[in-house]
Design an enzyme around this catalytic site. Structure first.
Site, PDB file in Angstrom:
ATOM      1  N   ASP A  49       0.876  -1.110   0.190  1.00  0.00           N
ATOM      2  CA  ASP A  49      -0.008   0.119   0.070  1.00  0.00           C
ATOM      3  C   ASP A  49       0.753   1.300   0.000  1.00  0.00           C
ATOM      4  O   ASP A  49       1.697   1.451   0.777  1.00  0.00           O
ATOM      5  CB  ASP A  49      -1.001  -0.008   1.175  1.00  0.00           C
ATOM      6  CG  ASP A  49      -1.754  -1.296   1.561  1.00  0.00           C
ATOM      7  OD1 ASP A  49      -1.678  -2.069   0.553  1.00  0.00           O
ATOM      8  OD2 ASP A  49      -1.952  -1.408   2.763  1.00  0.00           O
ATOM      9  N   GLU A 225     -10.663  -1.852   4.038  1.00  0.00           N
ATOM     10  CA  GLU A 225      -9.291  -1.305   4.558  1.00  0.00           C
ATOM     11  C   GLU A 225      -8.991   0.179   3.737  1.00  0.00           C
ATOM     12  O   GLU A 225      -9.833   0.406   3.035  1.00  0.00           O
ATOM     13  CB  GLU A 225      -8.245  -2.276   3.942  1.00  0.00           C
ATOM     14  CG  GLU A 225      -8.388  -3.664   4.741  1.00  0.00           C
ATOM     15  CD  GLU A 225      -7.278  -4.550   4.250  1.00  0.00           C
ATOM     16  OE1 GLU A 225      -6.827  -5.391   5.310  1.00  0.00           O
ATOM     17  OE2 GLU A 225      -6.984  -4.806   2.979  1.00  0.00           O
TER      18      GLU A 225
END
Length: 838
Positions: A49, A225
């Site tokens: 990420d 998320e």
């Protein structure tokens, strides 16, 4: 970012191609065929990420989830890269490293201009990182702070960490921004397993007060998320704005696996309210029920083998299983028996196919049906090592991975080792301390030399799918064959064709150089044979069987949420069929869920198509926007990968890359507000040669290969097609030999698509090859595309950027052709520009 039940795997390193510079006697550096040229990727090791993208003092800073030690997930730290133009990136030293007790999961970075935290001054404001601390001992996830007063080069953790702790193991990924109207900080953070985004406020970044929750809403097939929340002008009018909340989820995306959905609405400083929450989904069409599994026992005539399906349907979850949802009524088929270790089959009696569709609900693990699988019985041969002895005998062990000899199945703290022959197995799940838990041991186990006497060497292998947890065949000390496990403790048959090596002296080497997840290998029953052993199927599937052959098949998506599957069976009308539900897997997600099997005249609409998606491709996850951009643009960047196969992509010493940064907008399209994305304009500065242009090219049932000036491995392509009679038209990119990636438009479906079924390397995971599509209506008879092609990716922006598909591809470096095509009629390429990038 913390991922529940993540284990990382690694595939074989792609062969580099050494090039000789013209006029030079020295070989140039090997060319990495997959390393991107206009996308950020790390010099080495793993990334996922993007974290805390921010503009500060003339530079764009991008932090990211990083394993500084290996190209697999683990040791989560924050990496760091900087850029002045969002295209050319310089990787900096690790910003916030992990420790023995704390992993540094995802979060955001803000410029504390008012010095609310006291970490800097108003004249020299600090960069403040708000991140998730994952505590190894308790698995608790809590929010913490670190700050930098030297433009992100070094960071100091706040002594009062954590600043927000609910005691939860699923509480992560804070996105923090300054809410100017209220004069305070706002945090959006995920309660992942509950499908909620919580909002908090703070005056100083240290003390946080709960404001409200958003969710569950729309797609909830996986954990939520990496939230983001920001304001955008509508149709470019700055006085008319809406707020956008981006929620990433894994799995459960429109393309399968991980992805990102978005909500458009209003934020009043306390609560976010979405305008596009879908609450009334179309249900399945009426039909004839084959089974609804509402009884305590299976319907008459249904039969089982093994133990995975118990004595009848179950009501929801079984012991040790997460919450099961998406089924109808009170019962369903659920093979999560004995904590997901049991295997077996459940088969219906024969029925006649008398409708056009079979509709059914399916969930559980993603383990598709495997063609060419066997029943576990190897061909006859001569066993030359079975490890049925107390020590290693003539084998030579190095390191601390192997213990004192073969293992009776599980090593200490290991579970589920099965599938081997006899009582003992070679197993590298060990440490320096033989009694200690863990998988940190490394080393080799090497056989004495032997002569190859048959055309095949068959053996059983399990453990990790890494190239450095492998069974290897050595000739003269060189590796000539290598096979890894399937990220499973169940050993399976593998085979090497060694017909070209008959008469050669060789050695078997069991190789473990990995200390991360699935960092071990197990092996047994090495034998010479005249035929190859077939692997045993590890499927978790629902299959339609006609005349003894499987004619339709479905599997889960690594989710406990069941979703509708529709099989078109009009070609099978009048035939007798059976339904077989199969669980042949005892590893992660080794179970299948099924419910409501019905014969009907129409398919069930895909509920996911009713929601709004940031990207319709497989490989755009954890999308985050930059903070503090001086001109007010909202720029997003995402991780180009998918958790289904992120650990096995064939990039070798590095793994993971970021998307092209994209400028976001909100536009009214066909009466609905749509999030739009376009590549940042500075991408044009990466041009390495003059553009190739072409106008008014009519294509009719043909493929027209463009000249060499339009080819390349890294390109930006803009194309405008006028729709004609063709059923399908578009572009081939990265084409050559038998490879091509298709960027096409399906006229009848009104959809843009990317087909990577022939793009190159795809055998590393069954979920990789496929076709991804996005709805895109033509605009007054025209379809406009912007395509960014790199060595291992293609990003397609359709129309005004409302339909985007991002996909990884792994073609040969020589596959650089571009072509225009049409099928089933004609289309006109009204304009085309191809710009080489680098």
């Amino acid at each position: 970012m913390g991922k529940s039940a993540i284990t990382s795997v690694i595939a074989s390193l792609a062969l580099a191609v050494p090039l000789l510079a013209a006029g030079s006697a020295h070989a140039a550096e090997p060319v990495d065929p997959y390393r991107p040229q206009v996308h950020f990727a790390p010099e080495k090791n793993w990334i996922n990420d993007p974290n805390g993208p921010v503009w500060y003092q003339g530079k764009y800073h991008m932090f990211f989830q990083h394993n500084p030690e290996a190209p697999v997930w683990g040791n989560m730290s924050w990496g760091h890269a900087v850029s002045t133009d969002l295209v050319h990136w310089e990787e900096r030293p690790v910003a916030i490293p992990h420790s023995d007790t704390e992993a540094i999961f995802s979060g955001s970075v803000v410029v504390d201009s008012q010095n609310t935290s006291g970490f800097g001054t108003k004249a020299h404001p600090a960069l403040v990182a708000v991140y998730t601390s994952y505590y190894e001992a308790t698995h608790v996830q809590a929010q913490s702070l670190a700050y930098s007063t030297d433009a992100g080069e070094t960071w100091t953790k706040y002594q009062g960490n954590p600043v927000l702790d609910l005691g939860s193991t699923e509480f992560r990924d804070p996105k923090v921004f300054w809410y100017g109207k209220g004069g305070y900080w706002v945090m959006a953070v995920a309660l992942s397993a509950e499908h909620k985004i919580q909002l908090y406020r703070s005056d100083n970044l240290k003390s946080w007060t709960h404001l409200s929750d958003f969710g569950p809403a729309n797609a909830v097939g996986g954990v939520w998320e990496m939230p983001d929340l920001f304001e955008l002008p509508v149709d470019g009018r700055k006085k008319n704005t809406k707020w956008v909340m981006v929620v990433n989820l894994n799995p459960g995306s429109i393309a399968g696996g991980s992805g990102a959905q978005y909500f458009v609405g209003n934020f009043d400083g306390t609560q976010f309210t979405a305008d596009n929450v879908v609450t009334d989904l179309p249900g399945p069409p009426p039909g004839d029920s084959i089974a609804d599994f509402e009884q305590a026992t299976y319907p008459d005539g249904w039969s089982t083998t093994g133990t995975a399906f118990g004595s009848g349907p179950v009501q929801g979850s079984l012991p040790g299983q997460n919450v099961v949802s998406g089924y109808e009524g009170s019962g369903l088929v659920n093979s999560f028996v004995d904590f997901d270790s049991a295997q077996g089959t459940l088969t219906s009696p024969a029925f006649t196919v008398n409708r056009d569709y079979v509709n059914l609900l399916v969930g559980g693990g993603f383990h598709p049906r495997e063609q060419g699988a066997g029943d576990g019985t190897p061909p006859t041969g001569t066993v030359f090592e079975d490890f049925e002895h107390a020590d290693w005998g003539a084998w030579t062990a190095t390191g601390d991975a192997w213990g004192s000899g073969p293992t009776a199945g599980n090593a200490p703290c290991q579970g589920g080792v099965s599938g081997f022959t006899g009582a003992l197995v070679a197993n590298s799940f060990h440490n320096a301390d033989p009694a200690a838990c863990g998988d940190q041991g490394t080393g080799t186990l090497t056989s004495p030399p032997f002569a190859i006497t048959s055309p095949h060497i068959n053996f059983q292998v399990g453990g990790g799918a890494h190239e450095d947890t492998a069974v290897r065949l050595l000739v003269n000390g060189q590796v000539v064959r290598s096979t890894s496990g399937r990220e499973s403790e169940t050993l399976n048959w593998a085979s090497w064709d060694v017909s070209d090596l008959i008469g050669t002296t060789a050695q078997i080497e069991l190789y473990d150089a990995n200390t991360g997840g699935w960092g071990h290998v197990s092996a047994d029953q090495f034998m010479f044979s005249d035929a190859a052993a077939l692997p045993v199927s590890t499927e978790t599937t629902v299959n339609l069987v006609v005349d003894g052959q499987t004619v339709r098949t479905a599997t889960g998506s690594d989710s406990e949420t069941l979703n509708w599957v529709s099989w078109k069976v009009s070609d099978l009308k009048g035939k007798a069929a059976t339904l077989q539900i199969v669980d042949r897997n005892s590893s992660g997600w080794g179970h299948i869920l099924a419910d409501q099997v019905t014969l009907a005249d129409a398919p069930v609409p895909n509920p996911l198509s009713n929601y709004d998606w940031v990207d319709f491709g497989k490989d755009n996850y954890a999308a985050q926007t930059f903070s503090n951009v001086p001109d007010g643009r909202r720029i997003s960047v995402a991780w180009m990968n998918n958790w289904q196969y992120a650990g096995v992509t064939p990039t070798g010493t590095w793994r993971g890359s970021m998307s092209i940064p994209r400028e976001l907008g909100l536009r009214t399209i066909d009466g609905k507000l749509r999030l739009t994305q376009t590549p940042v304009k500075t991408l044009n500065d990466a041009a390495t040669a003059r553009s190739y242009t072409r106008y008014c090219l009519r294509v009719r049932d043909q493929v027209i290969t463009l000249p060499k000036a339009a080819s390349g491995a890294t390109l930006k392509i803009t194309a405008d097609f006028q729709v004609g009679s063709a059923k399908e038209f578009g572009l081939y990119v990265r084409s050559g030999a038998d490879q091509k990636t298709v960027v096409g438009y399906d006229r009848s479906a009104g959809s843009l698509f990317v087909d990577r079924t022939n793009s190159g390397a795809d055998g590393f995971h069954p979920a990789f090859a496929g076709v991804q599509s996005a709805p895109l209506a033509s605009d007054h008879g025209h379809v406009r595309l912007t395509v960014v092609v790199d060595r291992s990716s293609v990003e397609v922006f359709g129309g005004a950027g409302q339909s985007v598909i991002t996909d990884l591809i792994y073609p040969d470096l020589a596959s650089q052709g571009v072509a225009v095509y049409a099928k089933g009629g004609d289309a006109t390429l009204t304009s085309l520009t191809v710009t080489p990038l680098g």
